[in-house]
Design an enzyme around this catalytic site. Structure first.
Site, PDB file in Angstrom:
ATOM      1  CG  ASP A 161      37.783   0.061 -34.061  1.00  0.00           C
ATOM      2  OD1 ASP A 161      36.905  -0.438 -34.801  1.00  0.00           O
ATOM      3  OD2 ASP A 161      37.732   1.234 -33.668  1.00  0.00           O
ATOM      4  NE  ARG A 168      33.326  -1.518 -40.517  1.00  0.00           N
ATOM      5  CZ  ARG A 168      32.932  -0.987 -39.352  1.00  0.00           C
ATOM      6  NH1 ARG A 168      33.792  -0.829 -38.358  1.00  0.00           N
ATOM      7  NH2 ARG A 168      31.700  -0.635 -39.158  1.00  0.00           N
ATOM      8  CE  LYS A 187      35.929   2.528 -31.254  1.00  0.00           C
ATOM      9  NZ  LYS A 187      35.711   3.081 -32.570  1.00  0.00           N
TER      10      LYS A 187
HETATM   11  N1  URA Z   1      31.502   4.179 -34.495  1.00  0.00           N
HETATM   12  C1  URA Z   1      32.540   3.322 -34.300  1.00  0.00           C
HETATM   13  O1  URA Z   1      33.356   3.514 -33.391  1.00  0.00           O
HETATM   14  N2  URA Z   1      32.647   2.266 -35.125  1.00  0.00           N
HETATM   15  C2  URA Z   1      31.790   2.010 -36.137  1.00  0.00           C
HETATM   16  O2  URA Z   1      31.959   1.030 -36.832  1.00  0.00           O
HETATM   17  C3  URA Z   1      30.732   2.915 -36.325  1.00  0.00           C
HETATM   18  C4  URA Z   1      30.609   3.989 -35.484  1.00  0.00           C
END
Ligand code: URA
Length: 434
Positions: A161, A168, A187
């Site tokens: 992530d 992203r 998470k």
């Molecule tokens: N917070 C996150 O942890 N991930 C996202 O994609 C957007 C906000």
């Protein structure tokens, strides 16, 4: 399997299989698939979306890309709470001790702030000596002994992530509902709690500006949590104005302490009561909402919640004396009033602007490397719905630099809207989704 085929399949509107999702997540995390191919896939997902099955598969693949925390060493049901972030959001500081005082185990991983919203860890570091860099062993032991421990996110928590989010962020693919939901939930799942309570914020100071988007995100995250076998509830709450009156690290800690002493702002107390109720229900500590609220009110009135905070701060190296005497928290050298030039009612405060004022004063990070000043921030004397006379103080800026105070003051004045009519009150709690 070839990354090219996955990109084409998604580009043409197909659904990726669980195996295909595992392939790109593990390959990207290991550095075997280049950024440009994953960027193309993210953009295809952005336009084509993902099914419920794909979203769950992506969440699980990211959660399993690093260490899945094993909290089985902690007695009882472990409940986590997550907020999508907002201005003046100091909720964990009061909520964790409140629910711990009702017998629930709070084992939390928190982050630092970046941009206009602050992070729980930064706020907690206002207690002289406090650290979240504790071993997993100490973390588990403290939860069993005191009922609360908070540690920083380890580098090995959902590393896929971390990499994907960074990608992203620079390829205009953050604001896709399934990608956001899977990112947050990966998470949470890796952090190991049995039950998760999500505070999804909506409004001008939130990530989700409209109620419709916030509700969609909340629904998607609740579905992922349940499909992954965790009790999950989302509360959609207002972030069209800052929460409480304090914005800035040590000032927010002080407001959370005041709330535990029964003297906090009404909106903040109510948010803690609502989220606390959902946590006690999800954790099985209460059977119904009325009972949960009574338990939480009892924890506040008896001083047990305040005592929990002091014990938690002490167990992580902080000075518990600051819980009882908040003058021991960092204090700025200046308190500069921002004065209204008009009479009427406060009709709106541009919430994100308030966060930016705190950033200008030095209370937030512009980049990951920025060093923050814990003592600075704002206290809002006037909030939407309050009457105001010309010459009255709207807010105080707590600052250490007169130049920064002048810049923030001008910006804050521009964030206030004052009109002749009292505005309609927007409800704090919009929806509860379980
Ligand atoms: N917070 C996150 O942890 N991930 C996202 O994609 C957007 C906000």
């Amino acid at each position: 399997m070839r990354m090219y085929d996955l990109i084409m399949k998604k580009r043409n509107g197909g659904a990726l299989t669980g195996q295909e999702i595992d392939y790109f997540v593990s390959g990207y995390t290991a550095g075997e698939i280049p950024d440009y191919q994953v960027s193309a896939l993210m953009m295809a997902i952005y336009f084509r979306g993902m099914s419920q099955e794909e979203t769950l598969a992506l969440t699980l693949a990211m959660a399993r890309s690093g260490q899945m925390l094993d909290l089985s060493g902690i007695r009882g049901v472990k409940v986590d709470k997550h907020s999508t972030g907002g201005v003046g959001d100091k909720t964990s500081l009061a909520l964790a001790p409140m629910v711990a005082a009702c017998g629930l185990a709070v084992a939390k991983m928190s982050g630092r702030g970046l941009g206009h919203t602050g992070g729980t860890i930064d706020k907690l570091e206002s207690f002289p000596g406090f650290t979240t860099e504790i071993s997993l062993e100490t973390f588990l032991e403290n939860v069993n002994r005191i009922g609360i421990a908070i540690m920083g996110q380890t580098a090995d928590l959902a590393p896929a992530d971390k990499k994907l989010y960074a990608l992203r962020d620079v390829t205009a693919t953050v604001d896709q509902m399934s990608l956001i939901a899977s990112s947050i939930m990966s998470k949470k799942l890796a952090a190991g709690a049995d039950a998760i309570v999500l505070d999804v914020k909506t409004g001008s100071g939130a990530f989700m500006k409209t109620l419709e988007d916030a509700v969609s995100l909340a629904r998607e995250m609740v579905r992922i949590g349940k499909d992954a076998g965790r009790r999950t509830v989302a509360v959609v709450t207002d972030m069209d104005q800052p929460l409480g009156r304090a914005v800035g690290n040590a000032l927010e800690v002080k407001e959370a302490i005041e709330t535990l002493k029964g003297r906090g702002p009404e909106d903040f107390r109510e948010l803690c009561m609502t989220l606390g109720t959902q946590m006690l229900l999800a954790g099985g500590a209460a059977r119904e909402a009325g009972q949960a609220r009574e338990m939480l009110a009892g924890a506040l009135e008896s001083g047990r919640a305040l005592e929990k905070l002091a014990r938690f701060v002490e167990a992580q190296g902080g000075d518990p004396g600051a819980v009882y005497d908040t003058d021991l928290l960092p204090r700025a050298s200046l308190a500069v009033p921002v004065v209204s030039g008009e009479s009427g009612y406060v009709t709106h405060i541009a919430c994100e602007e308030v966060g930016i004022c705190s950033l200008i004063l030095g209370g937030g990070r512009e980049t990951k490397e920025s060093v923050i000043d814990l003592s600075v921030g704002l206290i809002l004397n006037k909030k939407p719905g309050d009457p105001v006379e010309r010459g009255e103080v709207l807010a105080y800026l707590h600052a250490n630099d007169p130049g920064k105070a002048a810049e923030a003051g001008e910006r804050l004045l521009g964030a206030y809207r004052i009109g002749p009519k009292m505005p309609q009150k927007s409800p704090l709690i919009k929806e509860i989704i379980d």
